[in-house]
Design an enzyme around this catalytic site. Sequence first.
Site, PDB file in Angstrom:
ATOM      1  N   LYS A   1     -66.708  26.824 -42.776  1.00  0.00           N
ATOM      2  CA  LYS A   1     -65.603  26.364 -43.636  1.00  0.00           C
ATOM      3  C   LYS A   1     -65.991  25.068 -44.329  1.00  0.00           C
ATOM      4  O   LYS A   1     -66.644  24.205 -43.706  1.00  0.00           O
ATOM      5  CB  LYS A   1     -64.352  26.168 -42.771  1.00  0.00           C
ATOM      6  CG  LYS A   1     -63.066  25.902 -43.556  1.00  0.00           C
ATOM      7  CD  LYS A   1     -61.874  25.771 -42.596  1.00  0.00           C
ATOM      8  CE  LYS A   1     -60.567  25.584 -43.344  1.00  0.00           C
ATOM      9  NZ  LYS A   1     -59.400  25.469 -42.423  1.00  0.00           N
TER      10      LYS A   1
ATOM     11  N   SER B   1     -55.664  28.526 -43.503  1.00  0.00           N
ATOM     12  CA  SER B   1     -56.426  28.002 -44.616  1.00  0.00           C
ATOM     13  C   SER B   1     -57.904  28.404 -44.562  1.00  0.00           C
ATOM     14  O   SER B   1     -58.612  28.207 -45.544  1.00  0.00           O
ATOM     15  CB  SER B   1     -56.319  26.470 -44.630  1.00  0.00           C
ATOM     16  OG  SER B   1     -56.903  25.922 -43.469  1.00  0.00           O
TER      17      SER B   1
ATOM     18  N   SER C   1     -54.615  28.061 -38.818  1.00  0.00           N
ATOM     19  CA  SER C   1     -55.542  28.330 -39.920  1.00  0.00           C
ATOM     20  C   SER C   1     -56.776  29.141 -39.552  1.00  0.00           C
ATOM     21  O   SER C   1     -57.526  29.546 -40.434  1.00  0.00           O
ATOM     22  CB  SER C   1     -55.981  27.019 -40.576  1.00  0.00           C
ATOM     23  OG  SER C   1     -54.951  26.540 -41.399  1.00  0.00           O
TER      24      SER C   1
END
Lengths: 422, 92
Positions: free
Chosen positions: A28, A103, A127
């Site tokens: 990420k 996310s 997330s």
Amino acid sequence: MSENIFITEERIEGADDGPLAGTTVAVKDNISTEGVRTTCGSRMLEDYVPPYDATVVSRLKDAGATIVGKANMDEFGMGTTTETSYFGETDNPTAPGHVPGGSSGGSAAAVAAGEADLALGSDTGGSVRCPAAFCGVVGIKPTYGLVSRYGLVAYGNSLEQIGPFGETVEDAARLLDVIAGSDEHDATTRTEGDDSNYADAASGDVDGLQIGVPTELLEGADEGVVETFWDAMTDLEGRGAEYHEVSLPSVEHAVEAYYVIAMSEASSNLARFDGVRYGHASDASGNWNDTFARAREEGFGDEVKRRILLGTYALSAGYHDKYYKKAQDARAWVKQDFDQALSEADVLASPTMPVPPFELGESLDDPLQLYLADANTVPINLADLPAISVPAGETDGLPVGLQLVGPAFGEPLLIEAASALA
Amino acid sequence: MSDDAVNPEEVRHVAELARIDLDDDEVGRFTGQFADILEYFETLDEVPEVDRDADLANVMRPDEERPSLDSAEALRNAPETEDGYFKGPNVS
């Protein structure tokens, strides 16, 4: 790549051998990689190149993994759909035309699309679990303190943990084994994961397992999601698990407590982006305040501004007791409730998300409605507990995730139970 | 609606505290959204007082010198530098 999974595609080779040799991992883009830009999905950090690796990245390299890119994400981890990224939305490879969840949507999509064997995300209020559920893969939110946050660009640091994605529970556990454990660079880490062997726990044995089902986390959920959830529970029952209902009255207030705390922490953590030491610099002239405020207006997207401003408001004179202090009370209440429920069951189970994946563009206009979609995941972050999302099946062709929650540092038990499903 | 309904001046004031310029459109949009969100946050009033765990402890490391970024690395992401320092706008 049509799905817009990576913000930056770059191969970072790890050591020649190790437990993850020959394995590709997507990371990420809020996790620092030395020499490779780390944008947090934001214009603010569009050109930011960290001078050091996050601890989890050092551990990936030492374990022989090959990092294949920095995955798309909601800006600074703020979102449930990966549509707030400055670099554009990610499409869901499992359900095209739908959001991948957020996310860490790019990380989940990378695994779902076969662009990486494994991926790392971060979970502040769901997330990792939300995109795992929406993309039909496995995601683990570790116990707070199990995994170092050194090098993770902070958003809500009392809540967030870096967590792994995989196609199977065993795969995700293998990655957790590499990243778990104490770190001298992060004083909030604990020693429980130092000599872990989570992958070996993935035996799929649920015989005799006592599962509590919190009734509050089924109320208001989509009918097809609830049906799929019960089908998966029946499957577990067929393998020897038993379930009973439990009540968690505090979770009714978890969403508001979560957002007050997360926004308050965000308003403080994101104060560092001033366009002087790093970050987007504006062309505005004037004094420090004018230039700083202009750079932040230009560099941050809507959702980030919304959370910084609401967090600033919640912490401002006259409102601290009304919002922040009350949210901390709610957090303590949530912890007590989970302790109670987990004294009557080995693990708790619920749908990960109360709804199937939204269509792209469907949900952005009403922030409050989007916050409410996090009802099943945020209580776990408030309680600092571990949780896992595993694919439970589909409703109308869209993936549904089942969430299992365990006691603090109960990852082996969670992995054992979840591996019965994936 | 609560007694503290949010008005545009309040949004501008908070934006000033947070050092974020907002244009008029944003102030209008956020004013409406903040009213809804803060009204929802007010349901926290229903939360009972709860005894908090008191087992928090500060974790301190020894105050010893140890390696850190060198100044070239620390300055690498700064838009402007001068003589090994960050260069920013005037403070006032």
